[in-house]
Design a protein around this motif. Structure first.
Motif, PDB file in Angstrom:
ATOM      1  N   ARG A  68      51.728  49.459  37.479  1.00 58.82           N
ATOM      2  CA  ARG A  68      52.657  48.632  38.175  1.00 58.82           C
ATOM      3  C   ARG A  68      52.166  47.969  39.447  1.00 58.82           C
ATOM      4  NH1 ARG A  68      54.405  49.288  33.711  1.00 58.82           N
ATOM      5  NH2 ARG A  68      56.192  50.579  32.777  1.00 58.82           N
ATOM      6  N   VAL A  69      51.394  48.669  40.198  1.00 63.71           N
ATOM      7  CA  VAL A  69      51.087  48.300  41.458  1.00 63.71           C
ATOM      8  C   VAL A  69      49.653  47.322  41.381  1.00 63.71           C
ATOM      9  CG1 VAL A  69      50.308  49.160  43.783  1.00 63.71           C
ATOM     10  CG2 VAL A  69      51.800  50.551  42.494  1.00 63.71           C
ATOM     11  N   GLY A  70      49.873  46.297  41.824  1.00 60.35           N
ATOM     12  CA  GLY A  70      49.145  44.991  41.833  1.00 60.35           C
ATOM     13  C   GLY A  70      47.805  45.258  42.457  1.00 60.35           C
ATOM     14  N   PHE A  71      47.718  45.659  43.668  1.00 61.90           N
ATOM     15  CA  PHE A  71      46.590  45.918  44.502  1.00 61.90           C
ATOM     16  C   PHE A  71      45.658  47.026  44.043  1.00 61.90           C
ATOM     17  CE2 PHE A  71      49.553  48.459  47.025  1.00 61.90           C
ATOM     18  CZ  PHE A  71      48.920  49.709  47.292  1.00 61.90           C
ATOM     19  N   LEU A  72      46.064  47.847  43.128  1.00 61.60           N
ATOM     20  CA  LEU A  72      45.351  48.907  42.328  1.00 61.60           C
ATOM     21  C   LEU A  72      44.545  48.576  41.234  1.00 61.60           C
ATOM     22  CD1 LEU A  72      47.434  52.071  42.801  1.00 61.60           C
ATOM     23  CD2 LEU A  72      45.532  51.196  44.148  1.00 61.60           C
ATOM     24  N   ASP A  73      44.790  47.072  40.731  1.00 60.70           N
ATOM     25  CA  ASP A  73      44.159  46.407  39.661  1.00 60.70           C
ATOM     26  C   ASP A  73      42.556  46.797  39.684  1.00 60.70           C
ATOM     27  OD1 ASP A  73      44.131  45.326  37.237  1.00 60.70           O
ATOM     28  OD2 ASP A  73      43.832  43.207  37.960  1.00 60.70           O
ATOM     29  N   GLY A  74      42.043  47.277  38.684  1.00 63.39           N
ATOM     30  CA  GLY A  74      40.654  47.441  38.595  1.00 63.39           C
ATOM     31  C   GLY A  74      40.428  49.091  39.380  1.00 63.39           C
ATOM     32  N   TYR A  75      41.288  49.687  40.011  1.00 58.14           N
ATOM     33  CA  TYR A  75      40.763  50.769  40.597  1.00 58.14           C
ATOM     34  C   TYR A  75      41.758  51.853  40.207  1.00 58.14           C
ATOM     35  CZ  TYR A  75      38.756  48.123  44.160  1.00 58.14           C
ATOM     36  OH  TYR A  75      37.711  47.023  44.793  1.00 58.14           O
ATOM     37  N   GLU A  76      42.120  51.903  38.822  1.00 58.86           N
ATOM     38  CA  GLU A  76      43.021  52.638  38.139  1.00 58.86           C
ATOM     39  C   GLU A  76      42.450  54.229  38.249  1.00 58.86           C
ATOM     40  OE1 GLU A  76      42.152  50.185  36.574  1.00 58.86           O
ATOM     41  OE2 GLU A  76      44.102  49.001  36.341  1.00 58.86           O
ATOM     42  N   VAL A  77      41.122  54.312  37.989  1.00 61.10           N
ATOM     43  CA  VAL A  77      40.567  55.668  38.043  1.00 61.10           C
ATOM     44  C   VAL A  77      40.394  56.279  39.139  1.00 61.10           C
ATOM     45  CG1 VAL A  77      38.340  56.891  37.516  1.00 61.10           C
ATOM     46  CG2 VAL A  77      38.960  54.934  35.907  1.00 61.10           C
ATOM     47  N   TYR A  78      40.269  55.370  40.373  1.00 53.49           N
ATOM     48  CA  TYR A  78      40.028  56.085  41.553  1.00 53.49           C
ATOM     49  C   TYR A  78      41.556  56.517  42.002  1.00 53.49           C
ATOM     50  CZ  TYR A  78      35.471  54.141  41.608  1.00 53.49           C
ATOM     51  OH  TYR A  78      34.256  53.746  41.493  1.00 53.49           O
ATOM     52  N   ALA A  79      42.480  55.531  41.763  1.00 51.21           N
ATOM     53  CA  ALA A  79      43.952  55.908  42.243  1.00 51.21           C
ATOM     54  C   ALA A  79      44.501  57.149  41.531  1.00 51.21           C
ATOM     55  CB  ALA A  79      44.944  54.745  41.788  1.00 51.21           C
ATOM     56  N   GLY A  80      43.863  57.531  39.983  1.00 54.20           N
ATOM     57  CA  GLY A  80      44.421  58.604  39.063  1.00 54.20           C
ATOM     58  C   GLY A  80      43.921  59.781  39.975  1.00 54.20           C
TER      59      GLY A  80
END
Length: 66
Positions: free
Chosen positions: A34-46
């Motif tokens: 749902r957070v736009g600036f994390l698009d493409g960084y889902e693995v790192y954010a997880g």
């Protein structure tokens, strides 16, 4: 305070798993999607959320009950 840290740790771990699942599959669920600036960084954010959850659980264990 201990229970609050445990609940926040649990939520962070669940959202971290959701971020990893959405990063590796086509499932789109969880806060990370749902957070736009994390698009493409889902693995790192997880991974960051899993580490945060572990830190919150460790902080909860160091607190006295109540």
């Amino acid at each position: 305070m201990k229970q609050l840290l445990e609940v926040m740790g649990f939520l962070a771990v669940v959202q971290g798993v959701a971020g990893l699942v959405s990063g590796f599959t086509d499932w789109h669920w969880g806060f990370v999607q749902r957070v736009g600036f994390l698009d493409g960084y889902e693995v790192y954010a997880g991974i960051a959320l899993l580490v945060l959850g572990g830190a919150l659980f460790a902080a909860a264990e160091s607190r006295k009950p109540g």
